[in-house]
Design an enzyme around this catalytic site. Sequence first.
Site, mmCIF file in Angstrom:
data_model
loop_
_atom_site.group_PDB
_atom_site.id
_atom_site.type_symbol
_atom_site.label_atom_id
_atom_site.label_comp_id
_atom_site.label_asym_id
_atom_site.label_seq_id
_atom_site.Cartn_x
_atom_site.Cartn_y
_atom_site.Cartn_z
ATOM 1 C CB CYS A 2 43.548 39.303 39.486
ATOM 2 S SG CYS A 2 44.897 38.294 40.102
HETATM 3 N N1 GLN Z 1 47.735 33.205 38.950
HETATM 4 C C1 GLN Z 1 48.047 34.595 39.027
HETATM 5 C C2 GLN Z 1 48.820 34.948 40.265
HETATM 6 O O1 GLN Z 1 48.903 34.213 41.205
HETATM 7 C C3 GLN Z 1 46.805 35.467 38.898
HETATM 8 C C4 GLN Z 1 45.900 35.319 40.082
HETATM 9 C C5 GLN Z 1 44.464 35.708 39.885
HETATM 10 O O2 GLN Z 1 43.977 36.005 38.805
HETATM 11 N N2 GLN Z 1 43.754 35.653 40.963
HETATM 12 O O3 GLN Z 1 49.357 35.998 40.321
#
Ligand code: GLN
Length: 241
Positions: A2
Amino acid sequence: MCRHLAYLGPALPLARLLFDAPHSLERQSYAPKDMRAGGTVNVDGYGVGWFPGPVRYRRAGTLWSDANLRQLATTEASAFLAAVRSATVGMPVADAACAPFTDGTWLFSHNGRVDGWPHTVAGLAKTLDVTDLLTMDAPTDSALLWAVLRRRLETGKNPDQVLVELVREVADAAPKSRLNFLLTNGKVLVGTTWTHALWVLVQGQSVTLASEPLDDDPGWREIPDRHVVTAAPSTVEVRPL
Ligand code: GLN
């Protein structure tokens, strides 16, 4: 992974960082520059929370297609935290799985993943009250980390200390995890780097933390990996985790 950002300083419209900046969060959702093999785009969800408040708005889907958010983003805020999500494989795509997570005082975001989810953090989940476990926002790694963190913040311990301890604990249980956190209560911003980038920009009385610089201002400084940054408008403290 993210992308997330947090701002603290003189009130400004959310749109300034969400939409107007040359490398805005909107742009980072479809054209991020530094994903480090953690996906390619951030199109599974988005969210923003701001102060005074916090008021929080989050949705599954693509940030750029939400006309309501464009309206909301005219709101001026003295502090805010926003994120776009690339869901980790196997985790639900839903409004409630999007950052920021909040308890009415804090806003929290996690860029990364807990390796070996959920087995590696079953022990950590067991430390939670059953009610907290049953009311977790979503069955995701980030929501579990938030459920644990919010209770620890209630003890009144320093937020940076609480974040550092959580990173260490999860990294011990699941060493290949990516634990890049952002946290704010509208008075202080705290961020960690654990396998991903975070940048800081101080401009006059404002401070911004972001996964990727929002523009080409030469003042952006990269926080080294495995560090914690605690920022208020007049002070930025960076120390190893
Ligand atoms: N693991 C978290 C989620 O699935 C954050 C994902 C990310 O940082 N891409 O929401």
